[in-house]
Design a protein around this motif. Structure first.
Motif, PDB file in Angstrom:
ATOM      1  N   GLY A  55       0.828  -1.194   0.000  1.00 54.85           N
ATOM      2  CA  GLY A  55       0.000   0.000   0.000  1.00 54.85           C
ATOM      3  C   GLY A  55       0.861   1.242   0.000  1.00 54.85           C
ATOM      4  O   GLY A  55       2.093   1.166   0.152  1.00 54.85           O
ATOM      5  N   ASN A  56       0.246   2.384  -0.134  1.00 58.34           N
ATOM      6  CA  ASN A  56       1.021   3.626  -0.141  1.00 58.34           C
ATOM      7  C   ASN A  56       1.743   3.855   1.180  1.00 58.34           C
ATOM      8  O   ASN A  56       2.882   4.360   1.201  1.00 58.34           O
ATOM      9  CB  ASN A  56       0.117   4.821  -0.467  1.00 58.34           C
ATOM     10  N   HIS A  57       1.116   3.462   2.295  1.00 57.27           N
ATOM     11  CA  HIS A  57       1.747   3.747   3.583  1.00 57.27           C
ATOM     12  C   HIS A  57       2.907   2.820   3.907  1.00 57.27           C
ATOM     13  O   HIS A  57       3.641   3.086   4.869  1.00 57.27           O
ATOM     14  CB  HIS A  57       0.703   3.716   4.696  1.00 57.27           C
ATOM     15  N   GLU A  58       3.098   1.778   3.122  1.00 62.98           N
ATOM     16  CA  GLU A  58       4.318   0.989   3.278  1.00 62.98           C
ATOM     17  C   GLU A  58       5.553   1.807   2.898  1.00 62.98           C
ATOM     18  O   GLU A  58       6.692   1.388   3.166  1.00 62.98           O
ATOM     19  CB  GLU A  58       4.247  -0.285   2.425  1.00 62.98           C
ATOM     20  N   PHE A  59       5.339   2.983   2.305  1.00 65.77           N
ATOM     21  CA  PHE A  59       6.460   3.815   1.849  1.00 65.77           C
ATOM     22  C   PHE A  59       6.549   5.141   2.594  1.00 65.77           C
ATOM     23  O   PHE A  59       7.312   6.031   2.200  1.00 65.77           O
ATOM     24  CB  PHE A  59       6.337   4.060   0.342  1.00 65.77           C
ATOM     25  N   ASP A  60       5.799   5.277   3.663  1.00 69.57           N
ATOM     26  CA  ASP A  60       5.843   6.518   4.443  1.00 69.57           C
ATOM     27  C   ASP A  60       7.274   6.847   4.863  1.00 69.57           C
ATOM     28  O   ASP A  60       7.998   5.990   5.392  1.00 69.57           O
ATOM     29  CB  ASP A  60       4.977   6.391   5.695  1.00 69.57           C
ATOM     30  N   ARG A  61       7.688   8.083   4.575  1.00 66.00           N
ATOM     31  CA  ARG A  61       9.002   8.600   4.995  1.00 66.00           C
ATOM     32  C   ARG A  61      10.153   7.754   4.466  1.00 66.00           C
ATOM     33  O   ARG A  61      11.210   7.642   5.105  1.00 66.00           O
ATOM     34  CB  ARG A  61       9.072   8.718   6.524  1.00 66.00           C
ATOM     35  N   ARG A  62       9.930   7.153   3.304  1.00 65.67           N
ATOM     36  CA  ARG A  62      10.969   6.322   2.692  1.00 65.67           C
ATOM     37  C   ARG A  62      11.261   6.800   1.279  1.00 65.67           C
ATOM     38  O   ARG A  62      10.447   7.433   0.638  1.00 65.67           O
ATOM     39  CB  ARG A  62      10.534   4.848   2.653  1.00 65.67           C
ATOM     40  N   GLU A  63      12.440   6.415   0.805  1.00 64.46           N
ATOM     41  CA  GLU A  63      12.836   6.625  -0.581  1.00 64.46           C
ATOM     42  C   GLU A  63      12.416   5.399  -1.376  1.00 64.46           C
ATOM     43  O   GLU A  63      12.859   4.285  -1.087  1.00 64.46           O
ATOM     44  CB  GLU A  63      14.358   6.834  -0.655  1.00 64.46           C
ATOM     45  N   LEU A  64      11.533   5.588  -2.359  1.00 61.15           N
ATOM     46  CA  LEU A  64      10.969   4.449  -3.076  1.00 61.15           C
ATOM     47  C   LEU A  64      12.034   3.597  -3.749  1.00 61.15           C
ATOM     48  O   LEU A  64      11.915   2.369  -3.806  1.00 61.15           O
ATOM     49  CB  LEU A  64       9.947   4.916  -4.123  1.00 61.15           C
ATOM     50  N   ASP A  65      13.087   4.224  -4.260  1.00 63.18           N
ATOM     51  CA  ASP A  65      14.109   3.472  -4.986  1.00 63.18           C
ATOM     52  C   ASP A  65      14.775   2.416  -4.106  1.00 63.18           C
ATOM     53  O   ASP A  65      15.155   1.347  -4.589  1.00 63.18           O
ATOM     54  CB  ASP A  65      15.170   4.416  -5.548  1.00 63.18           C
ATOM     55  N   SER A 133       7.348  10.924   1.395  1.00 68.60           N
ATOM     56  CA  SER A 133       8.245   9.991   0.722  1.00 68.60           C
ATOM     57  C   SER A 133       9.016  10.709  -0.374  1.00 68.60           C
ATOM     58  O   SER A 133       8.677  11.830  -0.776  1.00 68.60           O
ATOM     59  CB  SER A 133       7.443   8.836   0.118  1.00 68.60           C
ATOM     60  N   THR A 134      10.059  10.036  -0.863  1.00 70.17           N
ATOM     61  CA  THR A 134      10.838  10.570  -1.974  1.00 70.17           C
ATOM     62  C   THR A 134      11.015   9.496  -3.039  1.00 70.17           C
ATOM     63  O   THR A 134      10.854   8.301  -2.776  1.00 70.17           O
ATOM     64  CB  THR A 134      12.225  11.062  -1.522  1.00 70.17           C
ATOM     65  N   GLN A 135      11.351   9.929  -4.236  1.00 71.58           N
ATOM     66  CA  GLN A 135      11.687   9.023  -5.330  1.00 71.58           C
ATOM     67  C   GLN A 135      12.793   9.687  -6.148  1.00 71.58           C
ATOM     68  O   GLN A 135      12.672  10.850  -6.527  1.00 71.58           O
ATOM     69  CB  GLN A 135      10.474   8.740  -6.210  1.00 71.58           C
ATOM     70  N   HIS A 136      13.857   8.954  -6.378  1.00 72.18           N
ATOM     71  CA  HIS A 136      15.040   9.502  -7.045  1.00 72.18           C
ATOM     72  C   HIS A 136      15.555  10.730  -6.300  1.00 72.18           C
ATOM     73  O   HIS A 136      16.094  11.667  -6.899  1.00 72.18           O
ATOM     74  CB  HIS A 136      14.751   9.874  -8.496  1.00 72.18           C
ATOM     75  N   GLY A 137      15.348  10.752  -4.987  1.00 74.62           N
ATOM     76  CA  GLY A 137      15.837  11.850  -4.177  1.00 74.62           C
ATOM     77  C   GLY A 137      14.962  13.082  -4.172  1.00 74.62           C
ATOM     78  O   GLY A 137      15.256  14.053  -3.462  1.00 74.62           O
ATOM     79  N   GLU A 138      13.877  13.060  -4.930  1.00 75.29           N
ATOM     80  CA  GLU A 138      12.972  14.203  -5.011  1.00 75.29           C
ATOM     81  C   GLU A 138      11.660  13.875  -4.297  1.00 75.29           C
ATOM     82  O   GLU A 138      11.305  12.704  -4.150  1.00 75.29           O
ATOM     83  CB  GLU A 138      12.679  14.552  -6.478  1.00 75.29           C
TER      84      GLU A 138
END
Length: 256
Positions: A55-65, A133-138
């Motif tokens: 789910g989306n909250h599995e990525f809370d405050r995390r970098e997706l990569d 959250s972030t992705q590719h540092g953004e």
């Protein structure tokens, strides 16, 4: 094949003890189980196979990569099968082959059509700020969520269109596939486009579509011109302090 369904348990704050259902052949976790991931350990050693779509909250405050491979490794250590833009075919006790296709799907903010996307994306920024959250540092903002959602949609459309040696197809997404899955408390408000997608055109390719994300329960059938139908089921628990978990049935099963 009998499936036990659980989602949106939010074990990072909620108190809920999942229990295996006798007679179930497989457990489907449709996301938002625990934003800390610690609660996933409750499903280690489950008596039947466990499939998880994040789910989306599995990525809370995390970098997706980095979070995706870390979550996959964590699930593997616990004996859970995380599927993201993947097909997993399981043979049921009666010998039928069931294709499971899974992806978080995210939201592309076009639930109400392109004409309302400016408003729905603006509403989506609130939920992006909650995730942090972030992705590719953004920042994983509404625009980034949409890009990820469109990639998920493209994969899902291609995969569902495939034919193969399976007898039934189960789609698992965290986000809802239709406005029909909207939370009745909010209806067609712009924020609902952060919870559902307009994937109605994909429904005919699945016999069963399981989702979470909406903190309410759904079980409806969509008829198709060829006489077939797709059953859409959400067994999300939600938050107790909002009374969303009132009457929740953690032993809910569906057959496919």
């Amino acid at each position: 094949m009998r499936l036990q369904l659980l989602s949106d348990l939010h074990l990072e704050t909620e108190h809920f003890d999942p229990v295996p259902v006798p007679g179930a052949d497989l457990l489907v976790l449709a996301g938002d189980i625990d934003s800390t991931w610690e609660g996933l350990a409750r499903f280690a050693g489950w008596p039947v196979p466990v499939i998880l779509v994040a789910g989306n909250h599995e990525f809370d405050r995390r970098e997706l990569d980095t979070a995706w491979p870390a979550l996959r490794e964590h699930c593997g250590q616990l004996g859970l099968r995380l599927i993201e833009r993947e097909r997993h075919v399981v043979t049921s006790p009666d010998g039928r082959r069931i294709r499971f296709v899974g992806t978080t799907r995210w939201c592309d903010f076009e639930l109400f059509g392109p004409g309302r996307r400016v408003k729905t994306e603006r509403a989506g920024e609130f939920f992006a700020r909650v995730m942090r959250s972030t992705q590719h540092g953004e920042p994983f903002d509404a625009a980034a969520v949409r890009r990820e959602a469109l990639a998920c949609r493209a994969w899902l459309a291609d995969e569902l269109a495939c034919s193969g040696d399976w007898d039934a197809t189960v789609a698992i997404t965290h986000f809802g596939p239709s406005l029909r899955s909207a939370d009745p408390r909010y209806g067609d408000q712009p924020g609902t486009a952060s919870f559902c997608n307009a994937d109605d055109d994909l429904l005919p390719h699945a016999d069963l579509w399981i989702h979470g994300h909406l903190h309410c329960r759904h079980d409806y059938r969509v008829a198709h011109p060829d006489g077939r139908e797709t059953r859409v089921v959400c067994n999300a628990r939600g938050h107790g302090h909002k009374n969303e978990s009132d009457g929740y049935d953690g032993a809910r099963t569906v057959d496919v």
